[in-house]
Design a protein around this motif. Structure first.
Motif, mmCIF file in Angstrom:
data_model
loop_
_atom_site.group_PDB
_atom_site.id
_atom_site.type_symbol
_atom_site.label_atom_id
_atom_site.label_comp_id
_atom_site.label_asym_id
_atom_site.label_seq_id
_atom_site.Cartn_x
_atom_site.Cartn_y
_atom_site.Cartn_z
ATOM 1 N N GLU A 26 1.059 -0.837 0.177
ATOM 2 C CA GLU A 26 -0.474 -0.676 -0.005
ATOM 3 C C GLU A 26 1.239 1.642 -0.180
ATOM 4 O O GLU A 26 0.390 2.778 -0.052
ATOM 5 C CB GLU A 26 -0.354 0.243 1.570
ATOM 6 N N GLN A 27 2.587 1.596 0.052
ATOM 7 C CA GLN A 27 3.156 2.349 -0.279
ATOM 8 C C GLN A 27 3.783 2.718 -1.700
ATOM 9 O O GLN A 27 3.845 3.700 -1.739
ATOM 10 C CB GLN A 27 4.570 1.850 0.916
ATOM 11 N N GLN A 28 2.600 1.732 -2.266
ATOM 12 C CA GLN A 28 2.970 1.841 -3.958
ATOM 13 C C GLN A 28 1.276 2.523 -4.879
ATOM 14 O O GLN A 28 0.518 2.053 -3.748
ATOM 15 C CB GLN A 28 3.236 0.923 -4.250
ATOM 16 N N PRO A 29 2.666 3.477 -5.563
ATOM 17 C CA PRO A 29 0.950 3.939 -5.818
ATOM 18 C C PRO A 29 -0.448 3.023 -6.908
ATOM 19 O O PRO A 29 0.377 2.217 -7.413
ATOM 20 C CB PRO A 29 1.227 5.008 -7.116
ATOM 21 N N PRO A 30 -1.562 2.665 -6.395
ATOM 22 C CA PRO A 30 -2.056 1.778 -6.831
ATOM 23 C C PRO A 30 -2.619 1.800 -8.314
ATOM 24 O O PRO A 30 -1.692 2.787 -8.614
ATOM 25 C CB PRO A 30 -3.861 2.338 -6.352
ATOM 26 N N VAL A 31 -3.037 0.472 -9.329
ATOM 27 C CA VAL A 31 -2.263 0.879 -10.698
ATOM 28 C C VAL A 31 -3.680 0.668 -10.841
ATOM 29 O O VAL A 31 -5.034 -0.298 -10.563
ATOM 30 C CB VAL A 31 -2.097 -0.095 -11.252
ATOM 31 N N LYS A 32 -5.046 1.000 -12.159
ATOM 32 C CA LYS A 32 -5.259 1.152 -12.703
ATOM 33 C C LYS A 32 -5.740 0.148 -14.095
ATOM 34 O O LYS A 32 -4.674 0.809 -14.757
ATOM 35 C CB LYS A 32 -6.674 2.566 -13.223
ATOM 36 N N THR A 33 -6.869 -1.050 -13.539
ATOM 37 C CA THR A 33 -6.175 -1.529 -14.614
ATOM 38 C C THR A 33 -8.134 -1.510 -15.431
ATOM 39 O O THR A 33 -8.697 -2.969 -16.189
ATOM 40 C CB THR A 33 -6.530 -2.811 -14.281
ATOM 41 N N TRP A 34 -9.144 -0.776 -14.708
ATOM 42 C CA TRP A 34 -10.755 -0.654 -15.770
ATOM 43 C C TRP A 34 -10.667 0.185 -16.586
ATOM 44 O O TRP A 34 -11.563 0.422 -16.450
ATOM 45 C CB TRP A 34 -11.023 -0.725 -14.192
ATOM 46 N N ALA A 35 -9.954 1.429 -16.324
ATOM 47 C CA ALA A 35 -10.637 2.170 -17.387
ATOM 48 C C ALA A 35 -10.983 2.614 -18.698
ATOM 49 O O ALA A 35 -12.458 2.663 -19.153
ATOM 50 C CB ALA A 35 -9.390 3.248 -17.409
ATOM 51 N N SER A 36 -10.559 1.056 -19.658
ATOM 52 C CA SER A 36 -11.124 1.052 -20.989
ATOM 53 C C SER A 36 -12.269 0.235 -20.875
ATOM 54 O O SER A 36 -13.458 0.329 -21.194
ATOM 55 C CB SER A 36 -9.664 -0.020 -21.693
ATOM 56 N N ALA A 37 -12.365 -0.819 -19.823
ATOM 57 C CA ALA A 37 -13.712 -0.764 -19.654
ATOM 58 C C ALA A 37 -14.938 -0.424 -19.678
ATOM 59 O O ALA A 37 -15.637 -0.391 -19.624
ATOM 60 C CB ALA A 37 -13.239 -2.761 -18.759
ATOM 61 N N ALA A 38 -14.566 0.685 -18.216
ATOM 62 C CA ALA A 38 -15.361 1.233 -18.117
ATOM 63 C C ALA A 38 -16.147 2.433 -18.899
ATOM 64 O O ALA A 38 -17.501 2.217 -19.502
ATOM 65 C CB ALA A 38 -14.715 2.312 -17.110
ATOM 66 N N SER A 39 -15.148 2.798 -19.964
ATOM 67 C CA SER A 39 -15.419 3.585 -20.877
ATOM 68 C C SER A 39 -15.900 2.668 -22.243
ATOM 69 O O SER A 39 -16.789 3.488 -22.453
ATOM 70 C CB SER A 39 -14.196 3.682 -21.559
ATOM 71 N N LEU A 40 -16.124 1.358 -22.079
ATOM 72 C CA LEU A 40 -16.812 0.885 -23.407
ATOM 73 C C LEU A 40 -18.341 0.413 -22.980
ATOM 74 O O LEU A 40 -18.476 0.552 -23.254
ATOM 75 C CB LEU A 40 -15.754 0.119 -23.799
ATOM 76 N N PHE A 41 -17.798 0.339 -21.453
ATOM 77 C CA PHE A 41 -19.799 -0.436 -20.840
ATOM 78 C C PHE A 41 -20.060 1.108 -21.432
ATOM 79 O O PHE A 41 -21.621 0.665 -21.030
ATOM 80 C CB PHE A 41 -18.883 -0.853 -19.454
ATOM 81 N N PHE A 42 -19.978 2.068 -20.400
ATOM 82 C CA PHE A 42 -20.593 3.538 -20.499
ATOM 83 C C PHE A 42 -20.679 3.812 -21.527
ATOM 84 O O PHE A 42 -22.364 4.177 -22.323
ATOM 85 C CB PHE A 42 -20.071 4.270 -19.852
ATOM 86 N N SER A 43 -20.276 3.519 -22.501
ATOM 87 C CA SER A 43 -20.599 4.010 -24.017
ATOM 88 C C SER A 43 -21.493 2.866 -25.016
ATOM 89 O O SER A 43 -22.626 3.682 -25.648
ATOM 90 C CB SER A 43 -19.427 3.644 -24.923
ATOM 91 N N ASN A 44 -21.411 1.881 -24.635
ATOM 92 C CA ASN A 44 -22.447 0.718 -25.106
ATOM 93 C C ASN A 44 -24.132 1.323 -24.538
ATOM 94 O O ASN A 44 -24.559 0.613 -25.897
ATOM 95 C CB ASN A 44 -21.854 -0.556 -24.909
#
Length: 318
Positions: A269-287
């Motif tokens: 938790e001392q390392q910055p988190p990694v975002k791995t869901w941005a493309s799925a989120a964008s595509l889902f809302f667009s769909n």
């Protein structure tokens, strides 16, 4: 194309800093096109953060979208100034006569409370009943999904042994489904909740389909086959830092905080988190906007209100 919001909404500056096109109401009035009308019922405590997250996702389409924001007036908001709500939000009484192409009901940090104990529960029920005639497609998120299923179908929630918190590998059960066009076989899906809906109760509902599931987080997304109701049990809209913020909030409050899984590199938790869901989120809302809303709703909602009947088939929309 842009999302249209009330002029001077603070989220506009953040979105523009992210190079996202947002149009204020004055400029939008000069354009002669049929925009989509969306209503966001924002139940999250950090209103501005949630607005920005959702508007960012709604902006990633070639459609112009008018967005109204609503908060339950029967609830005393503690984390947002009333002047902010007065400037940028509507009460339910102010939108009651309107028709919307889409409705988004956010989550809320209320999973461990009985639904009936929530101070705005009666208002929530009224909004759900109103939406059956005034909204074409409703997207429920996390607590909003559990509350929506309970309000509509009596589906109960169950307390989990431990909070589900993290980013989990989730399935795409039907690759031909409109909401998952362009998706890979699996996608990352953030979850943050203490309760869950029983899968067996949902499977017996008529015209419902389970669209996504996770081995560790359980149900991910379910929807009516006509796409009039869609339920997300996680938070595709979350920013990179949201799970970390909630984790630190729980620790500061002296709660048994659960470190988000599959989120910090090497679980540190001392390392910055990694975002791995941005493309799925964008595509889902667009769909969702394209296939459940734009392709289905009539040109003038209030003149064709029969299209908003609860049992209307979106495949037959004119």
């Amino acid at each position: 194309m842009p999302v249209k919001v009330v002029k001077n909404l603070p989220a506009i500056e953040q979105l523009r800093a992210d190079n996202i096109f947002v149009m204020d109401s004055e400029r939008a009035e000069q354009q002669n096109i049929r925009p989509l009308n969306l209503l966001i019922v924002n139940l999250m405590p950090r209103k501005m953060v949630t607005e920005t997250q959702i508007l960012r996702l709604l902006s990633n389409t070639p459609l112009q979208i008018n967005v109204d924001l609503l908060y339950p007036s029967s609830h005393v908001v503690k984390n947002t100034q009333q002047s902010y709500l007065d400037s940028f939000y509507h009460s339910f009484s102010e939108v009651r006569a309107k028709y919307y192409d889409g409705l988004i009901i956010t989550g809320a940090p209320l999973e461990q409370m009985a639904f009936e104990a929530v101070d705005y529960w009666l208002e929530f029920l009224e909004i759900i009943e109103w939406s059956k005639r005034h909204v074409y497609s409703t997207l429920h998120i996390c607590w909003g999904a559990q509350a929506g299923l309970y309000a509509r179908y009596g589906i109960t929630k169950q307390q989990l042994p431990q909070k589900v918190c993290g980013v989990f590998k989730s399935t795409v059960e039907n690759h031909r489904h409109p909401l998952f066009r362009g998706f890979d076989d699996y996608f990352s899906f953030p979850h943050s909740r203490y309760t869950a809906c029983a899968e067996e109760q949902i499977r017996i509902l008529d015209d419902f389909e389970i669209l996504s599931h996770s081995q560790h987080a359980g149900l991910g997304i379910v929807a009516k086959k006509n796409l009039r109701e869609i339920y997300l049990f996680g938070h595709l809209e979350y920013d990179r830092e949201t799970l970390e913020w909630e984790y630190q909030r729980d620790k500061a409050a002296g709660l048994t905080a659960v470190r988000p899984q599959n989120y910090f590199p090497e679980d540190d938790e001392q390392q910055p988190p990694v975002k791995t869901w941005a493309s799925a989120a964008s595509l889902f809302f667009s769909n969702w906007l394209n296939y459940a809303v734009y392709q289905a709703t009539p040109y003038v909602g209030e003149r064709l209100s029969s299209h908003y009947e609860e049992d209307y088939d979106f495949n037959q929309a004119e």
